[in-house]
Design a protein around this motif. Structure first.
Motif, short mmCIF file in Angstrom:
data_model
loop_
_atom_site.label_atom_id
_atom_site.label_comp_id
_atom_site.label_asym_id
_atom_site.label_seq_id
_atom_site.Cartn_x
_atom_site.Cartn_y
_atom_site.Cartn_z
N PRO A 488 36.01 -57.10 -53.22
CA PRO A 488 37.13 -57.60 -54.03
C PRO A 488 36.86 -58.99 -54.59
N THR A 489 37.49 -59.28 -55.70
CA THR A 489 37.35 -60.60 -56.31
C THR A 489 38.72 -61.23 -56.52
N PRO A 490 38.77 -62.55 -56.55
CA PRO A 490 40.03 -63.21 -56.92
C PRO A 490 40.28 -63.06 -58.41
N ASP A 491 41.38 -63.57 -58.88
CA ASP A 491 41.69 -63.62 -60.30
C ASP A 491 40.70 -64.58 -60.95
N LEU A 492 39.71 -64.05 -61.66
CA LEU A 492 38.67 -64.91 -62.23
C LEU A 492 39.19 -65.74 -63.39
N GLY A 493 40.26 -65.28 -64.02
CA GLY A 493 40.89 -66.10 -65.04
C GLY A 493 41.42 -67.39 -64.45
N ALA A 494 42.04 -67.29 -63.26
CA ALA A 494 42.53 -68.48 -62.57
C ALA A 494 41.38 -69.38 -62.13
N VAL A 495 40.29 -68.76 -61.69
CA VAL A 495 39.10 -69.55 -61.31
C VAL A 495 38.59 -70.32 -62.52
N ALA A 496 38.55 -69.66 -63.66
CA ALA A 496 38.08 -70.32 -64.89
C ALA A 496 38.98 -71.50 -65.24
N ARG A 497 40.28 -71.32 -65.09
CA ARG A 497 41.20 -72.43 -65.40
C ARG A 497 40.98 -73.61 -64.47
N ALA A 498 40.64 -73.31 -63.21
CA ALA A 498 40.36 -74.39 -62.26
C ALA A 498 39.12 -75.18 -62.65
N PHE A 499 38.21 -74.54 -63.36
CA PHE A 499 36.99 -75.21 -63.82
C PHE A 499 37.18 -75.90 -65.18
N GLY A 500 38.39 -75.87 -65.72
CA GLY A 500 38.67 -76.54 -66.98
C GLY A 500 38.55 -75.66 -68.20
N CYS A 501 38.46 -74.34 -68.00
CA CYS A 501 38.39 -73.39 -69.12
C CYS A 501 39.73 -72.70 -69.29
N ARG A 502 39.85 -71.93 -70.33
CA ARG A 502 40.96 -71.00 -70.44
C ARG A 502 40.58 -69.71 -69.73
N GLY A 503 41.55 -68.95 -69.26
CA GLY A 503 41.22 -67.71 -68.57
C GLY A 503 42.43 -66.84 -68.40
N THR A 504 42.19 -65.51 -68.37
CA THR A 504 43.31 -64.59 -68.21
C THR A 504 42.84 -63.32 -67.52
#
Length: 550
Positions: A488-504
């Motif tokens: 399983p993976t977490p919400d990668l969109g949220a991970v991207a946002r934590a890194f300063g990107c947009r994500g969904t």
């Protein structure tokens, strides 16, 4: 002047404008000198990704890419990325620091030559201060002339030694590297090739990476003259798709219509293509055909374990033009061959993969997702695809021709596409999209921070089946428990946002096009975590693993 300053000056003289790397004891002073001189030194979060970014930069610019790493563990982190670049024949120079000379018992000591050469990379060592100009020039000359990565090895203590400024000024390798001469094959072999092509009833032209943009018109003229279908190798996918007789990629990514037509071919002309085992599918394609091969690299045995019936070592433009002239002299003007209304209709109506699958809850069909991403991205947006199960799905279902279109599959490892795309985006005037699986993206997801810091227009499309997809699909036909390949993976969109990107996060097909539009309208990188069903196996896997006739 210190040796590290002389080395920096030599790199600048070679035209280096961008360097990707991670700083350590054995490269920090050179890094400082490059930065002070106005070179763009891009800090990354991993040494291997620094090299992959330099690879992407080299691919996008056509110039020698450059990265830098420190000694010992900084070098060993390069293993996979160096091998990928070596196999893909990418010109790179790595400025690599080394341990203090003679310190064989140092904590970070390793025999760097043995390690680097094991990755099929050239190794150029610096032993004396007065050799600076010589070794830098040699490194860049090898990279350019042999189109391969080169590791310039510089001991830490030698970098801080004094450099004699009275030595001759640096003369760049580019001034000593003449333009390659265009060659024309032996006239007798050209005549043999013209006879074979002129006598064929159903020829196929397979276009490879060595075709050259200037040869496109000549190849299409030749295809029309002999009535040939046009196919490509994977790196050239989409070349010729403006023709109604374009059949797509030759090899494991061919659709059923193409495979059936290839079975009828009596002659295959490879233009700038090695006709390797992937293109010929270990000899399963074109079983009845004879072969003409045009390539600059000498080839003994093709991917079907045979030699070409006629091998022409020469420039693609000159050789194709010469064949057109010979065939015109022989009265071959415009043969029917494969170019019939029936074949045109077959190709127009063929579907990449019509089978329906029952999908898991809250997931989408990865084939439909890839096609929608392809439709939503304008043609000027480049695409980078990785390796693994999802790459097969994306490759078959994304058909739009793009100027920047890379398949990072030279070593068969995952994790390389994201950093390579970052390097490409740093050099490209247009946005770049990477399409890959969740395991591959997660391997270097920390580099989203690098992409955000650089402000890159980069779209990361993650076809997320929450599994090691290739292994899952290999377990399934053997009736083995597939749970061991599920992760399983977490919400990668949220991970991207934590890194300063947009994500969904995307769980419905109708969310894809608006998300791509949002990326195109906005600034900076964005990640789409598209949850796809594990029940959908790619065409290549279903052929090989499930025995499906598709």
């Amino acid at each position: 002047m210190k040796v590290y300053e002389a080395l920096a000056r030599a790199f600048q003289a070679e035209g280096v404008t961008d360097v990707f790397g991670l700083m350590g004891n054995a490269n920090m002073y050179w890094w400082y000198a490059m930065d002070q001189a106005g070179v763009n030194v891009h800090p990354t979060r991993h040494e291997g990704t620094a090299l992959s970014m330099a690879e992407g930069w080299a691919r996008a610019t056509g110039q020698v890419g450059c990265c830098t790493v420190t000694q010992g563990p900084g070098v060993t982190q390069l293993g996979s990325a160096l091998t990928v670049a070596s196999r893909a024949r990418i010109p790179l120079v790595v400025y690599g620091g080394d341990s203090v000379m003679g310190a064989l018992n140092g904590l970070q000591y390793i025999d760097q030559r043995r390690f680097v050469e094991a990755t099929e990379t050239a190794f150029v060592p610096l032993f004396k201060a007065e050799q600076v100009n010589e070794v830098v020039r040699e490194a860049f000359f090898i990279a350019r002339s042999q189109s391969r990565p080169v590791f310039l090895n510089v001991p830490r203590d030698l970098q801080e030694a004094e450099y004699d400024e009275s030595l001759p000024a640096y003369e760049p390798s580019i001034a000593m590297h003449p333009e390659p001469q265009k060659t024309l094959p032996n006239p007798d072999r050209l005549r043999d090739a013209a006879r074979l092509l002129g006598g064929s009833k159903k020829p196929v032209i397979v276009v490879g990476r060595g075709v050259g943009a200037e040869a496109e018109a000549g190849v299409k003229e030749l295809a029309e003259r002999v009535g040939a279908l046009i196919a490509t190798t994977l790196p050239m996918k989409g070349w010729g798709n403006d023709s109604p007789y374009y059949v797509g990629v030759a090899g494991g990514f061919s659709n059923r219509t193409a495979v059936d037509l290839f079975a009828e071919a009596d002659c295959v002309l490879g233009v700038g293509a090695s006709l390797n085992r992937h293109t010929l599918q270990d000899g399963d394609l074109f079983e009845r055909a004879r072969y003409v091969q045009i390539d600059l690299r000498p080839t003994l045995i093709m991917g079907n374990h045979r030699a070409a019936d006629v091998y022409l070592q020469g420039d693609s433009l000159l050789t194709v033009d010469a064949l057109n002239e010979l065939l015109e002299t022989d009265g071959v003007a415009s043969r029917t061959g494969f170019r019939t209304p029936e074949v045109k209709t077959l190709l127009k109506e063929s579907e990449p993969d019509p089978r329906e699958f029952e999908l898991e809850p809250d997931t989408v069909d990865p084939r439909r997702a890839a096609a929608l991403v392809d439709k939503a991205l304008p043609a000027e947006v480049g695409t980078v695809m990785g390796n693994g199960h999802t790459s097969g799905i994306a490759t078959i279902n994304m058909t739009k021709r793009r100027d920047l279109q890379w398949y990072i599959s030279a070593f068969g490892c995952i994790g390389q596409s994201l950093p390579t795309a970052i390097g490409g985006a740093a050099a490209s005037p247009h946005p770049v999209a990477v399409i890959d699986g969740d395991a591959s993206v997660l391997m270097h997801i920390n580099e989203l921070e690098t992409a955000a810091r650089m402000g890159l227009k980069l779209l990361v499309v993650t076809l997320n089946d929450q599994a090691w997809g290739a292994e899952y699909q290999k377990f399934s036909p053997k009736n083995m428990d597939t749970r061991t390949a599920v992760i399983p993976t977490p919400d990668l969109g949220a991970v991207a946002r934590a890194f300063g990107c947009r994500g969904t996060l995307i769980t419905e097909l109708d969310q894809i096009e608006p998300a791509v539009d949002e990326f195109l309208r906005g600034d900076g990188p964005m990640l789409l975590d598209i949850r796809v069903s594990k029940t959908v196996a790619s065409v290549p896997y279903r052929r090989v693993r499930f025995g499906e006739h598709i």
